[in-house]
Scaffold this motif. Structure first.
Motif, PDB file in Angstrom:
ATOM      1  N   PRO A 118       4.999  13.292   5.558  1.00 56.40           N
ATOM      2  CA  PRO A 118       5.152  14.521   4.784  1.00 56.40           C
ATOM      3  C   PRO A 118       5.125  14.297   3.277  1.00 56.40           C
ATOM      4  O   PRO A 118       4.825  15.215   2.517  1.00 56.40           O
ATOM      5  CB  PRO A 118       6.526  15.035   5.229  1.00 56.40           C
ATOM      6  CG  PRO A 118       7.277  13.792   5.583  1.00 56.40           C
ATOM      7  CD  PRO A 118       6.259  12.859   6.157  1.00 56.40           C
ATOM      8  N   ARG A 119       5.434  13.074   2.813  1.00 59.58           N
ATOM      9  CA  ARG A 119       5.502  12.818   1.377  1.00 59.58           C
ATOM     10  C   ARG A 119       4.733  11.540   1.053  1.00 59.58           C
ATOM     11  O   ARG A 119       3.529  11.496   1.132  1.00 59.58           O
ATOM     12  CB  ARG A 119       6.965  12.740   0.931  1.00 59.58           C
ATOM     13  CG  ARG A 119       7.716  14.045   1.234  1.00 59.58           C
ATOM     14  CD  ARG A 119       9.171  13.984   0.894  1.00 59.58           C
ATOM     15  NE  ARG A 119       9.388  14.043  -0.548  1.00 59.58           N
ATOM     16  CZ  ARG A 119      10.574  14.015  -1.104  1.00 59.58           C
ATOM     17  NH1 ARG A 119      11.664  13.910  -0.370  1.00 59.58           N
ATOM     18  NH2 ARG A 119      10.695  14.088  -2.420  1.00 59.58           N
ATOM     19  N   CYS A 120       5.440  10.463   0.708  1.00 67.24           N
ATOM     20  CA  CYS A 120       4.800   9.178   0.428  1.00 67.24           C
ATOM     21  C   CYS A 120       5.609   8.075   1.099  1.00 67.24           C
ATOM     22  O   CYS A 120       6.853   8.104   1.084  1.00 67.24           O
ATOM     23  CB  CYS A 120       4.737   8.908  -1.080  1.00 67.24           C
ATOM     24  SG  CYS A 120       3.603   9.982  -1.979  1.00 67.24           S
ATOM     25  N   ARG A 121       4.910   7.101   1.657  1.00 68.05           N
ATOM     26  CA  ARG A 121       5.593   5.978   2.312  1.00 68.05           C
ATOM     27  C   ARG A 121       4.968   4.669   1.843  1.00 68.05           C
ATOM     28  O   ARG A 121       3.792   4.410   2.123  1.00 68.05           O
ATOM     29  CB  ARG A 121       5.491   6.104   3.830  1.00 68.05           C
ATOM     30  CG  ARG A 121       6.097   4.923   4.587  1.00 68.05           C
ATOM     31  CD  ARG A 121       6.383   5.277   6.043  1.00 68.05           C
ATOM     32  NE  ARG A 121       5.207   5.747   6.746  1.00 68.05           N
ATOM     33  CZ  ARG A 121       4.441   4.969   7.543  1.00 68.05           C
ATOM     34  NH1 ARG A 121       4.726   3.692   7.716  1.00 68.05           N
ATOM     35  NH2 ARG A 121       3.392   5.494   8.161  1.00 68.05           N
ATOM     36  N   PRO A 122       5.741   3.826   1.136  1.00 64.77           N
ATOM     37  CA  PRO A 122       5.221   2.510   0.751  1.00 64.77           C
ATOM     38  C   PRO A 122       5.304   1.553   1.937  1.00 64.77           C
ATOM     39  O   PRO A 122       6.309   1.538   2.659  1.00 64.77           O
ATOM     40  CB  PRO A 122       6.182   2.075  -0.368  1.00 64.77           C
ATOM     41  CG  PRO A 122       7.476   2.757  -0.041  1.00 64.77           C
ATOM     42  CD  PRO A 122       7.104   4.062   0.622  1.00 64.77           C
ATOM     43  N   ALA A 169       0.862  -1.182   0.000  1.00 63.19           N
ATOM     44  CA  ALA A 169       0.000   0.000   0.000  1.00 63.19           C
ATOM     45  C   ALA A 169       0.897   1.232   0.000  1.00 63.19           C
ATOM     46  O   ALA A 169       2.091   1.141   0.296  1.00 63.19           O
ATOM     47  CB  ALA A 169      -0.907  -0.008   1.227  1.00 63.19           C
ATOM     48  N   LEU A 170       0.321   2.360  -0.343  1.00 61.40           N
ATOM     49  CA  LEU A 170       1.078   3.611  -0.335  1.00 61.40           C
ATOM     50  C   LEU A 170       0.333   4.628   0.519  1.00 61.40           C
ATOM     51  O   LEU A 170      -0.849   4.887   0.293  1.00 61.40           O
ATOM     52  CB  LEU A 170       1.250   4.147  -1.754  1.00 61.40           C
ATOM     53  CG  LEU A 170       2.166   5.375  -1.885  1.00 61.40           C
ATOM     54  CD1 LEU A 170       3.624   4.978  -1.626  1.00 61.40           C
ATOM     55  CD2 LEU A 170       2.042   6.010  -3.268  1.00 61.40           C
ATOM     56  N   LEU A 171       1.051   5.192   1.492  1.00 61.18           N
ATOM     57  CA  LEU A 171       0.495   6.253   2.324  1.00 61.18           C
ATOM     58  C   LEU A 171       0.969   7.578   1.758  1.00 61.18           C
ATOM     59  O   LEU A 171       2.176   7.870   1.737  1.00 61.18           O
ATOM     60  CB  LEU A 171       0.944   6.090   3.775  1.00 61.18           C
ATOM     61  CG  LEU A 171       0.384   7.111   4.764  1.00 61.18           C
ATOM     62  CD1 LEU A 171      -1.149   7.045   4.827  1.00 61.18           C
ATOM     63  CD2 LEU A 171       0.983   6.897   6.161  1.00 61.18           C
ATOM     64  N   LEU A 175      -0.670   1.399  10.899  1.00 60.00           N
ATOM     65  CA  LEU A 175       0.003   2.281   9.946  1.00 60.00           C
ATOM     66  C   LEU A 175       1.256   2.909  10.557  1.00 60.00           C
ATOM     67  O   LEU A 175       2.282   3.058   9.895  1.00 60.00           O
ATOM     68  CB  LEU A 175      -0.953   3.379   9.477  1.00 60.00           C
ATOM     69  CG  LEU A 175      -2.085   2.927   8.561  1.00 60.00           C
ATOM     70  CD1 LEU A 175      -3.012   4.100   8.260  1.00 60.00           C
ATOM     71  CD2 LEU A 175      -1.541   2.343   7.263  1.00 60.00           C
ATOM     72  N   ASP A 176       1.160   3.273  11.844  1.00 62.42           N
ATOM     73  CA  ASP A 176       2.309   3.886  12.497  1.00 62.42           C
ATOM     74  C   ASP A 176       3.473   2.912  12.629  1.00 62.42           C
ATOM     75  O   ASP A 176       4.637   3.329  12.635  1.00 62.42           O
ATOM     76  CB  ASP A 176       1.917   4.394  13.888  1.00 62.42           C
ATOM     77  CG  ASP A 176       1.057   5.652  13.829  1.00 62.42           C
ATOM     78  OD1 ASP A 176       1.191   6.422  12.849  1.00 62.42           O
ATOM     79  OD2 ASP A 176       0.258   5.873  14.761  1.00 62.42           O
ATOM     80  N   THR A 177       3.175   1.621  12.727  1.00 58.43           N
ATOM     81  CA  THR A 177       4.231   0.619  12.949  1.00 58.43           C
ATOM     82  C   THR A 177       4.495  -0.248  11.723  1.00 58.43           C
ATOM     83  O   THR A 177       5.299  -1.172  11.800  1.00 58.43           O
ATOM     84  CB  THR A 177       3.847  -0.287  14.133  1.00 58.43           C
ATOM     85  OG1 THR A 177       2.595  -0.949  13.848  1.00 58.43           O
ATOM     86  CG2 THR A 177       3.702   0.526  15.416  1.00 58.43           C
ATOM     87  N   ALA A 178       3.845   0.051  10.607  1.00 62.04           N
ATOM     88  CA  ALA A 178       3.972  -0.792   9.408  1.00 62.04           C
ATOM     89  C   ALA A 178       5.403  -0.798   8.871  1.00 62.04           C
ATOM     90  O   ALA A 178       6.114   0.205   8.926  1.00 62.04           O
ATOM     91  CB  ALA A 178       3.010  -0.302   8.325  1.00 62.04           C
ATOM     92  N   THR A 179       5.800  -1.946   8.340  1.00 63.63           N
ATOM     93  CA  THR A 179       7.119  -2.094   7.733  1.00 63.63           C
ATOM     94  C   THR A 179       7.163  -1.346   6.411  1.00 63.63           C
ATOM     95  O   THR A 179       6.259  -1.476   5.584  1.00 63.63           O
ATOM     96  CB  THR A 179       7.430  -3.583   7.479  1.00 63.63           C
ATOM     97  OG1 THR A 179       7.394  -4.284   8.724  1.00 63.63           O
ATOM     98  CG2 THR A 179       8.801  -3.750   6.842  1.00 63.63           C
ATOM     99  N   ARG A 180       8.198  -0.558   6.225  1.00 63.46           N
ATOM    100  CA  ARG A 180       8.364   0.155   4.951  1.00 63.46           C
ATOM    101  C   ARG A 180       8.684  -0.855   3.858  1.00 63.46           C
ATOM    102  O   ARG A 180       9.532  -1.737   4.027  1.00 63.46           O
ATOM    103  CB  ARG A 180       9.481   1.189   5.052  1.00 63.46           C
ATOM    104  CG  ARG A 180       9.623   2.039   3.795  1.00 63.46           C
ATOM    105  CD  ARG A 180      10.746   3.051   3.923  1.00 63.46           C
ATOM    106  NE  ARG A 180      10.908   3.775   2.669  1.00 63.46           N
ATOM    107  CZ  ARG A 180      10.286   4.894   2.362  1.00 63.46           C
ATOM    108  NH1 ARG A 180       9.467   5.448   3.246  1.00 63.46           N
ATOM    109  NH2 ARG A 180      10.482   5.494   1.203  1.00 63.46           N
TER     110      ARG A 180
END
Length: 261
Positions: free
Chosen positions: A99-103, A65-67, A141-146
């Motif tokens: 601030p940007r995008c986090r996969p 997923a992408l945040l 989401l706060d602890t999800a693996t990048r």
């Protein structure tokens, strides 16, 4: 990207920390460039979503997923029929606002919570379930693996380079040389080459090959035959395409499919 539209959700939704939405798209559908005051989680249960932001092209499969951060301009393109499950999140509800995008890796618990929240009805039982799932999802989401394996292709901001890249994204089979592109945009090949390297960290040739790899992996993921992909990407035949694919990824197209989640 330009002329982005701001999407809002109305006063009735403003109090909610997380707004879920389920959307279905057909192959080739697009969402034009837009921004939100909220962060957005993009996840697809089927199909591939191509997400373009001012500085990157992301390819997101059902394994990830992408945040997307609040106020980050983005547009979506669908490869295959896409069942999208998305969350619009109050940035203040995240422990560390993006601030940007986090996969991120879409693990089993995250997927189950996301799908459960999107499926929750508006009645009393559904509202009670949503109230339980929202804090769980925020914690996940706060602890999800990048997911650093998610395909990300850097995009330049310089206007001439952006024109070249947008043209190639629209038609990856284009085989015009750097010299031809430079002439098209009214610059010297040396100038274009220097800007490409400084803005993307890649040469023009490397960038185009990575674009073709991203396209190839996306089309393989939605069931396109290697021979068809070879033709769409401008290769002479499936064998030539397979050689390129293995050189760039270390595996054959068939091995890539066997290893896909």
């Amino acid at each position: 990207m330009s002329s982005a539209k701001l999407q809002t959700f109305g006063a009735g939704m403003a109090a909610r920390k997380v707004i879920p939405q389920s959307l279905d798209y057909t192959d080739g559908a697009r969402e034009i460039a837009h921004i939100h005051h909220r962060a957005q989680l993009i996840y697809s249960t089927s199909g591939v979503v191509r997400i373009m932001t001012p500085d990157s092209l992301w390819i997101v499969t059902p394994a990830h997923a992408l945040l997307i951060g609040s106020q980050v301009e983005h547009e979506l393109s669908m490869l295959g029929d896409v069942s999208l499950r998305t969350l619009y999140i109050d940035p203040a509800a995240l422990a560390v606002p993006e601030p940007r995008c986090r996969p991120i890796v879409a693990g089993e618990l995250l997927r189950a919570a996301l799908l459960g929240l999107c499926a929750a009805s508006a009645d009393v039982a559904g509202s009670r379930r949503a109230a339980l799932l929202e804090p769980l999802l925020l914690d996940l989401l706060d602890t999800a693996t990048r997911a650093d394996e998610v395909t990300r292709l850097p995009l330049p901001t310089e206007e001439r380079l952006r024109h070249i890249c947008s043209s190639l994204i629209a038609q990856a089979a284009n085989n015009e040389t750097l010299e031809q592109w430079a002439e098209n945009v009214g610059a010297s090949a040396r100038t274009i080459a220097r800007h490409f390297r400084s803005e993307t960290g890649l040469s023009f040739g490397e960038w185009r090959e990575q674009l073709r790899m991203a396209q190839a992996k996306s089309w393989l993921a939605v069931g396109h035959a290697p021979a068809d992909i070879a033709r769409e990407l401008g290769y002479a035949d499936a064998r030539t395409f397979a050689v390129m694919f293995r050189r760039a990824s270390g595996v054959t197209p068939q091995q890539f499919l066997e290893r896909a989640p």
